[in-house]
Design an enzyme around this catalytic site. Structure first.
Site, mmCIF file in Angstrom:
data_model
loop_
_atom_site.group_PDB
_atom_site.id
_atom_site.type_symbol
_atom_site.label_atom_id
_atom_site.label_comp_id
_atom_site.label_asym_id
_atom_site.label_seq_id
_atom_site.Cartn_x
_atom_site.Cartn_y
_atom_site.Cartn_z
ATOM 1 N N SER A 145 0.822 -1.212 0.000
ATOM 2 C CA SER A 145 0.000 0.000 0.000
ATOM 3 C C SER A 145 0.857 1.264 0.000
ATOM 4 O O SER A 145 0.315 2.364 0.079
ATOM 5 C CB SER A 145 -0.875 0.016 1.245
ATOM 6 O OG SER A 145 -0.048 0.100 2.390
ATOM 7 N N GLY A 183 -4.697 -0.573 6.476
ATOM 8 C CA GLY A 183 -4.885 -1.509 7.597
ATOM 9 C C GLY A 183 -6.064 -1.252 8.515
ATOM 10 O O GLY A 183 -6.460 -2.139 9.278
ATOM 11 N N CYS A 229 2.891 -7.197 1.723
ATOM 12 C CA CYS A 229 2.016 -6.499 2.665
ATOM 13 C C CYS A 229 1.242 -7.553 3.446
ATOM 14 O O CYS A 229 0.595 -8.419 2.837
ATOM 15 C CB CYS A 229 1.053 -5.611 1.880
ATOM 16 S SG CYS A 229 -0.271 -4.890 2.870
ATOM 17 N N ASN A 230 1.321 -7.492 4.759
ATOM 18 C CA ASN A 230 0.607 -8.472 5.590
ATOM 19 C C ASN A 230 -0.898 -8.308 5.470
ATOM 20 O O ASN A 230 -1.643 -9.278 5.419
ATOM 21 C CB ASN A 230 1.008 -8.311 7.057
ATOM 22 C CG ASN A 230 2.435 -8.720 7.302
ATOM 23 O OD1 ASN A 230 2.706 -9.814 7.756
ATOM 24 N ND2 ASN A 230 3.381 -7.839 6.987
ATOM 25 N N CYS A 251 3.959 -6.093 9.887
ATOM 26 C CA CYS A 251 3.569 -5.117 8.859
ATOM 27 C C CYS A 251 4.868 -4.720 8.178
ATOM 28 O O CYS A 251 5.870 -4.443 8.853
ATOM 29 C CB CYS A 251 2.914 -3.895 9.503
ATOM 30 S SG CYS A 251 2.716 -2.504 8.365
ATOM 31 N N THR A 252 4.864 -4.700 6.845
ATOM 32 C CA THR A 252 6.119 -4.492 6.121
ATOM 33 C C THR A 252 6.659 -3.062 6.255
ATOM 34 O O THR A 252 7.809 -2.801 5.899
ATOM 35 C CB THR A 252 5.954 -4.867 4.639
ATOM 36 O OG1 THR A 252 4.842 -4.133 4.098
ATOM 37 C CG2 THR A 252 5.696 -6.355 4.483
ATOM 38 N N HIS A 253 5.848 -2.144 6.765
ATOM 39 C CA HIS A 253 6.364 -0.797 7.046
ATOM 40 C C HIS A 253 7.285 -0.796 8.278
ATOM 41 O O HIS A 253 8.135 0.085 8.413
ATOM 42 C CB HIS A 253 5.213 0.182 7.335
ATOM 43 C CG HIS A 253 4.530 0.713 6.112
ATOM 44 N ND1 HIS A 253 3.711 -0.048 5.319
ATOM 45 C CD2 HIS A 253 4.548 1.966 5.558
ATOM 46 C CE1 HIS A 253 3.239 0.700 4.326
ATOM 47 N NE2 HIS A 253 3.734 1.920 4.442
HETATM 48 N N1 DGL Z 1 2.553 -2.498 4.862
HETATM 49 C C1 DGL Z 1 1.263 -3.023 5.088
HETATM 50 C C2 DGL Z 1 1.245 -4.315 5.882
HETATM 51 O O1 DGL Z 1 2.206 -5.036 5.856
HETATM 52 C C3 DGL Z 1 0.088 -2.168 5.439
HETATM 53 C C4 DGL Z 1 0.156 -0.771 5.797
HETATM 54 C C5 DGL Z 1 -1.177 -0.065 5.686
HETATM 55 O O2 DGL Z 1 -1.440 0.428 4.600
HETATM 56 O O3 DGL Z 1 -1.932 -0.033 6.676
HETATM 57 O O4 DGL Z 1 0.262 -4.645 6.483
#
Ligand code: DGL
Length: 269
Positions: A16, A48, A78-79, A188-190
């Protein structure tokens, strides 16, 4: 298309926003000869906290865009998209689809206390997938599920080590530290982009796991079993596509890619 042409196709990776770059970093390291196209749908970030139907629509639109390129496999970096939309995506595209791993094998092994936590978006926590997978590895393990509703949006907004992100992290880490948990999976990949900030709060008491390495192992098995590895010995190219302007992507990429190897552009899906 013959096999050789298929082997030279890029790998599609998406998220995302900038979060999936933490997965791309590991994939680039593990597969230096592969070409990558990355889509970060930052116009729709964060996803999310949204209802599942909306998340599924956003994820499917990105996956279909990459499938039209075409790509030889799709990695959902992305999880949230993985837990909510992987089945829908598999029904809509023509190539193998890999979701992010939960990292529970690594985290259960890393925990001496047998008390672990997952930090993730609300949608991912509500799926309880990490807890289910952890209990398969160790039925006695304690799993704390910590929703972090503000974190991905803060990171996407460029807050990596400043007071707003530290304040959010203090709030999310407080119950984890109070529960005497010694290993946390970044669900979460962020979140790998703020691991240093997390460590400044928890000091040495918590070991953080980035599941991207487990994901990369699944990518390797899929490429090998489909005879899809690129036979080239030249460095692969990286195309980064975002749905709105971002300076952050270039800043984060400088940590692991040479600027001349990367093209960044804004696309409409
Ligand atoms: N990076 C995303 C994940 O791994 C989601 C971040 C988001 O857009 O809420 O869930």
């Amino acid at each position: 298309m013959n096999k050789l042409e298929q082997q030279h196709l890029p790998i599609g990776v998406f998220d995302s926003g900038v979060g999936g770059l933490s997965v791309l970093k590991v994939l680039k390291e593990q597969f230096p000869h592969e070409h990558f196209i990355y889509i970060g749908d930052n116009k729709n970030n964060p996803v999310g906290n949204r209802p599942t139907e909306e998340i599924e629509n956003i994820a499917s639109r990105i996956a279909e865009r990459l499938d039209r390129e075409p790509v030889k496999i799709l990695v959902i970096a992305c999880n949230t998209f993985t837990v909510v939309a992987i089945d829908a995506i598999r029904n809509r595209v023509h190539c193998p689809v890999i979701g992010v791993s939960q990292g529970m094998q690594s985290v259960t092994t890393a925990s001496h206390a047998r008390r672990v936590a997952v930090m993730a978006t609300v949608a991912t926590i509500n799926s309880h997938i990490h807890k289910h997978v952890a209990l398969e590895y160790d039925p006695e393990i304690v799993v704390w599920e910590q929703p972090c509703p503000e974190l991905a949006g803060l990171i996407e907004g460029g807050h990596i080590d400043d007071e707003p992100v530290l304040e959010a992290l203090r709030e999310y880490l407080a119950p984890i530290m109070a529960e005497k948990i010694d290993a946390v999976v970044l669900g979460c990949t962020h979140f790998p982009f703020v691991q240093t900030a997390m460590e400044s709060i928890s000091k040495d008491s918590i070991h953080y796991i980035d599941p991207a390495y487990e994901t990369s192992d699944v990518v390797r098995r899929t490429l090998e079993s489909g005879d899809l590895l690129n036979p080239s010995t030249e460095a692969g190219t990286i195309r980064l596509w975002f749905t709105q302007e971002t300076d952050l992507a270039a800043t984060l990429c400088q940590r692991f890619m040479k600027p001349e190897d990367v093209q960044v552009k804004v696309v409409t899906l």
